[in-house]
Design a protein around this motif. Structure first.
Motif, PDB file in Angstrom:
ATOM      1  N   ILE A 168       0.839  -1.202   0.000  1.00 56.15           N
ATOM      2  CA  ILE A 168       0.000   0.000   0.000  1.00 56.15           C
ATOM      3  C   ILE A 168       0.871   1.248   0.000  1.00 56.15           C
ATOM      4  CG2 ILE A 168      -1.662   1.336   1.361  1.00 56.15           C
ATOM      5  CD1 ILE A 168      -2.762  -1.414   2.344  1.00 56.15           C
ATOM      6  N   ARG A 169       1.875   1.261   0.854  1.00 56.86           N
ATOM      7  CA  ARG A 169       2.767   2.413   0.955  1.00 56.86           C
ATOM      8  C   ARG A 169       3.487   2.666  -0.377  1.00 56.86           C
ATOM      9  NH1 ARG A 169       5.943   0.439   4.586  1.00 56.86           N
ATOM     10  NH2 ARG A 169       5.006   1.348   6.452  1.00 56.86           N
ATOM     11  N   GLN A 170       4.008   1.629  -0.984  1.00 59.34           N
ATOM     12  CA  GLN A 170       4.726   1.779  -2.242  1.00 59.34           C
ATOM     13  C   GLN A 170       3.807   2.259  -3.363  1.00 59.34           C
ATOM     14  OE1 GLN A 170       6.597  -2.044  -2.844  1.00 59.34           O
ATOM     15  NE2 GLN A 170       7.860  -1.837  -1.009  1.00 59.34           N
ATOM     16  N   LYS A 171       2.571   1.728  -3.390  1.00 58.51           N
ATOM     17  CA  LYS A 171       1.641   2.132  -4.437  1.00 58.51           C
ATOM     18  C   LYS A 171       1.234   3.598  -4.249  1.00 58.51           C
ATOM     19  CE  LYS A 171      -0.843   1.214  -8.098  1.00 58.51           C
ATOM     20  NZ  LYS A 171      -1.849   0.130  -8.134  1.00 58.51           N
ATOM     21  N   MET A 172       1.051   4.024  -3.027  1.00 58.06           N
ATOM     22  CA  MET A 172       0.710   5.427  -2.781  1.00 58.06           C
ATOM     23  C   MET A 172       1.830   6.346  -3.248  1.00 58.06           C
ATOM     24  SD  MET A 172      -1.266   5.347   0.920  1.00 58.06           S
ATOM     25  CE  MET A 172      -1.806   7.067   0.824  1.00 58.06           C
ATOM     26  N   LYS A 173       3.054   5.970  -2.970  1.00 56.80           N
ATOM     27  CA  LYS A 173       4.186   6.787  -3.399  1.00 56.80           C
ATOM     28  C   LYS A 173       4.305   6.788  -4.917  1.00 56.80           C
ATOM     29  CE  LYS A 173       6.830   6.422   0.890  1.00 56.80           C
ATOM     30  NZ  LYS A 173       8.070   5.971   1.553  1.00 56.80           N
ATOM     31  N   LEU A 174       4.056   5.645  -5.545  1.00 57.37           N
ATOM     32  CA  LEU A 174       4.102   5.558  -7.007  1.00 57.37           C
ATOM     33  C   LEU A 174       3.053   6.464  -7.644  1.00 57.37           C
ATOM     34  CD1 LEU A 174       5.304   4.095  -9.523  1.00 57.37           C
ATOM     35  CD2 LEU A 174       3.490   2.387  -9.242  1.00 57.37           C
ATOM     36  N   LEU A 175       1.870   6.514  -7.009  1.00 61.47           N
ATOM     37  CA  LEU A 175       0.774   7.336  -7.529  1.00 61.47           C
ATOM     38  C   LEU A 175       0.877   8.801  -7.094  1.00 61.47           C
ATOM     39  CD1 LEU A 175      -2.197   4.863  -6.881  1.00 61.47           C
ATOM     40  CD2 LEU A 175      -1.142   5.400  -9.090  1.00 61.47           C
ATOM     41  N   ASN A 176       1.877   9.092  -6.277  1.00 62.54           N
ATOM     42  CA  ASN A 176       2.041  10.454  -5.738  1.00 62.54           C
ATOM     43  C   ASN A 176       0.757  10.924  -5.062  1.00 62.54           C
ATOM     44  OD1 ASN A 176       3.365  12.886  -5.148  1.00 62.54           O
ATOM     45  ND2 ASN A 176       2.613  13.868  -7.026  1.00 62.54           N
ATOM     46  N   THR A 177       0.261  10.075  -4.168  1.00 62.14           N
ATOM     47  CA  THR A 177      -0.963  10.410  -3.445  1.00 62.14           C
ATOM     48  C   THR A 177      -0.734  10.246  -1.955  1.00 62.14           C
ATOM     49  OG1 THR A 177      -3.364  10.102  -3.427  1.00 62.14           O
ATOM     50  CG2 THR A 177      -2.015   8.091  -3.499  1.00 62.14           C
ATOM     51  N   TRP A 178      -1.694  10.721  -1.153  1.00 64.26           N
ATOM     52  CA  TRP A 178      -1.526  10.706   0.290  1.00 64.26           C
ATOM     53  C   TRP A 178      -2.892  10.810   0.964  1.00 64.26           C
ATOM     54  CZ3 TRP A 178       0.278  14.563  -2.962  1.00 64.26           C
ATOM     55  CH2 TRP A 178      -0.450  15.759  -2.963  1.00 64.26           C
ATOM     56  N   GLN A 179      -2.889  10.532   2.246  1.00 67.96           N
ATOM     57  CA  GLN A 179      -4.118  10.621   3.036  1.00 67.96           C
ATOM     58  C   GLN A 179      -4.645  12.042   3.020  1.00 67.96           C
ATOM     59  OE1 GLN A 179      -3.820   9.134   7.044  1.00 67.96           O
ATOM     60  NE2 GLN A 179      -5.670  10.193   7.719  1.00 67.96           N
ATOM     61  N   GLY A 180      -5.927  12.174   2.642  1.00 70.30           N
ATOM     62  CA  GLY A 180      -6.562  13.481   2.636  1.00 70.30           C
ATOM     63  C   GLY A 180      -6.398  14.261   1.354  1.00 70.30           C
ATOM     64  N   LYS A 181      -5.790  13.679   0.341  1.00 70.55           N
ATOM     65  CA  LYS A 181      -5.568  14.412  -0.908  1.00 70.55           C
ATOM     66  C   LYS A 181      -6.878  14.913  -1.504  1.00 70.55           C
ATOM     67  CE  LYS A 181      -3.280  14.055  -5.403  1.00 70.55           C
ATOM     68  NZ  LYS A 181      -2.483  13.185  -6.322  1.00 70.55           N
ATOM     69  N   LEU A 182      -7.939  14.107  -1.370  1.00 74.27           N
ATOM     70  CA  LEU A 182      -9.238  14.490  -1.906  1.00 74.27           C
ATOM     71  C   LEU A 182     -10.225  14.914  -0.819  1.00 74.27           C
ATOM     72  CD1 LEU A 182      -9.728  11.627  -4.552  1.00 74.27           C
ATOM     73  CD2 LEU A 182      -8.675  13.887  -4.852  1.00 74.27           C
ATOM     74  N   TYR A 183      -9.727  15.035   0.399  1.00 79.79           N
ATOM     75  CA  TYR A 183     -10.604  15.408   1.520  1.00 79.79           C
ATOM     76  C   TYR A 183     -10.922  16.896   1.465  1.00 79.79           C
ATOM     77  CZ  TYR A 183     -11.761  16.859   6.291  1.00 79.79           C
ATOM     78  OH  TYR A 183     -12.346  17.417   7.382  1.00 79.79           O
ATOM     79  N   VAL A 184     -12.192  17.192   1.627  1.00 77.56           N
ATOM     80  CA  VAL A 184     -12.646  18.586   1.700  1.00 77.56           C
ATOM     81  C   VAL A 184     -13.403  18.761   3.009  1.00 77.56           C
ATOM     82  CG1 VAL A 184     -14.046  20.387   0.656  1.00 77.56           C
ATOM     83  CG2 VAL A 184     -12.828  18.753  -0.804  1.00 77.56           C
ATOM     84  N   ALA A 185     -12.871  19.578   3.884  1.00 81.03           N
ATOM     85  CA  ALA A 185     -13.525  19.804   5.169  1.00 81.03           C
ATOM     86  C   ALA A 185     -14.837  20.525   4.957  1.00 81.03           C
ATOM     87  CB  ALA A 185     -12.621  20.597   6.082  1.00 81.03           C
ATOM     88  N   LYS A 186     -15.871  20.025   5.611  1.00 80.76           N
ATOM     89  CA  LYS A 186     -17.174  20.684   5.520  1.00 80.76           C
ATOM     90  C   LYS A 186     -17.307  21.717   6.638  1.00 80.76           C
ATOM     91  CE  LYS A 186     -19.696  17.096   3.109  1.00 80.76           C
ATOM     92  NZ  LYS A 186     -20.954  16.327   3.050  1.00 80.76           N
ATOM     93  N   SER A 187     -18.183  22.651   6.448  1.00 78.67           N
ATOM     94  CA  SER A 187     -18.419  23.697   7.426  1.00 78.67           C
ATOM     95  C   SER A 187     -18.751  23.075   8.780  1.00 78.67           C
ATOM     96  CB  SER A 187     -19.561  24.599   6.974  1.00 78.67           C
ATOM     97  OG  SER A 187     -19.838  25.583   7.950  1.00 78.67           O
ATOM     98  N   GLY A 188     -18.032  23.468   9.804  1.00 80.89           N
ATOM     99  CA  GLY A 188     -18.268  22.947  11.147  1.00 80.89           C
ATOM    100  C   GLY A 188     -17.304  21.859  11.534  1.00 80.89           C
ATOM    101  N   ASN A 189     -16.551  21.288  10.574  1.00 79.13           N
ATOM    102  CA  ASN A 189     -15.568  20.240  10.881  1.00 79.13           C
ATOM    103  C   ASN A 189     -14.328  20.853  11.514  1.00 79.13           C
ATOM    104  OD1 ASN A 189     -17.332  18.545   9.682  1.00 79.13           O
ATOM    105  ND2 ASN A 189     -15.886  17.640   8.237  1.00 79.13           N
TER     106      ASN A 189
END
Length: 323
Positions: free
Chosen positions: A302-323
């Motif tokens: 998992i770690r190697q594939k994430m690095k290969l894809l240049n991605t990370w935890q929260g890359k697509l996370y959008v905080a909603k109002s109140g979070n």
């Protein structure tokens, strides 16, 4: 999300916020959990909520060899510490992990006696308590809040799913609202709150599972454990799988890695990931040859594939109002 030195916001170069990073950030070093089986039962087994337990449950598949209720709590912890010292040699301190069944399912006075036995073992800095979200209340949370002034205290809830139809099908004995209530009460009490989720439960689609990332990202939780569904021998679910395999979402290793990375991209980066996948002894597995891999092997993939894809935890996370 990356600093100029190539380090993520959580303080290291891992593409996700690991549990070890969280412990280092908050407690200054590695903290190792030592499993304890204190002989608890469950309201879903003793008739209070139901009988037979959850359809996926066979706790023998998850208990380490040193972890048996016939031994005292002290003996289990001392043997566990020795085991981990030989295997890892990295821990600075230990948490007694009350893991098997529902470890808050008794009167506070009786629980205190069990927990104190664990806390009296040299090297134990606190407790991690595995329980159900319908087995905590204000009195118990007040007790844990008081205890947390002296020790590290983690509560871990077996949420498993946030979908009521799933919880009913697996005979969980509580609904999603019980999980939400317990999580908010625990956070309000100032106690570390962790949850467990299972991916692949019968009736859930990939999109339903991915959507739960948005649910938990909005909750006041500190850590999460992910488990791919493993069909365990001598369970009701094993029988159901034989009868209706089409009802289950069976991930291949490649599919699971792709899925869990997509999930992690959507996950609030402030939530520490303690595990990406489950691991049980091969003798307990009915299916899934890839689940015979050690967790460290899956984690590295998992770690190697994430690095290969240049991605990370929260890359697509959008905080909603109140979070």
């Amino acid at each position: 999300m990356l600093t100029t030195e190539g380090v993520f916001a959580w303080g290291d170069s891992q593409p996700f916020y690991s549990f070890s990073s969280m412990m280092k950030n908050h407690y200054g070093g590695r903290v190792q959990k030592i499993s304890v089986d204190a002989g608890f039962t469950c309201p879903n087994r003793d008739g209070t909520k139901g009988t037979g337990g959850c359809t996926f449950c066979n706790n023998d598949a998850f208990n380490p060899s040193y972890c048996r209720p016939q031994k005292s709590i002290r003996q289990q912890i001392e043997e566990g510490i020795e085991f981990h010292r030989r295997r890892y040699r990295r821990a600075d301190k230990y948490l007694a992990y009350f893991q098997a069944y529902t470890n808050t399912y008794d009167a506070v006075e009786k629980l205190d006696k069990l927990y104190r036995e664990a806390l009296d073992v040299p090297g134990v800095a606190g407790l991690a308590i595995g329980t159900r979200p319908d087995c905590v209340g204000k009195e118990l949370l007040d007790y844990f809040a008081q205890l947390s002034m002296e020790y590290i205290i983690f509560l871990e809830y077996g949420v498993e799913s946030f979908y009521d139809q799933t919880l009913m099908r697996i005979n969980r004995g509580h609904d999603a609202s019980a999980s939400l209530k317990a999580i908010h009460m625990t956070a309000d009490a100032g106690i570390h709150c962790g949850i467990h989720l299972v991916f692949g439960l019968p009736g859930e689609t990939t999109q339903m599972m991915l959507d739960s990332a948005e649910i938990i990202s909005a909750l006041p939780i500190n850590s999460v454990k992910f488990h791919q569904l493993q069909i365990i021998t001598n369970t009701q679910m094993a029988k159901e799988f034989i009868d209706s395999p089409q009802d289950f979402h069976r991930f291949s290793l490649e599919q699971y890695i792709e899925f869990i990375i997509q999930y992690t991209e959507r996950l609030n980066p402030s939530i520490a990931i303690e595990r990406f996948a489950g691991e049980v002894p091969p003798a307990y597995l009915c299916t899934e040859p890839w689940s015979r891999l050690r967790y460290d092997q899956v984690l590295n993939m998992i770690r190697q594939k994430m690095k290969l894809l240049n991605t990370w935890q929260g890359k697509l996370y959008v905080a909603k109002s109140g979070n």
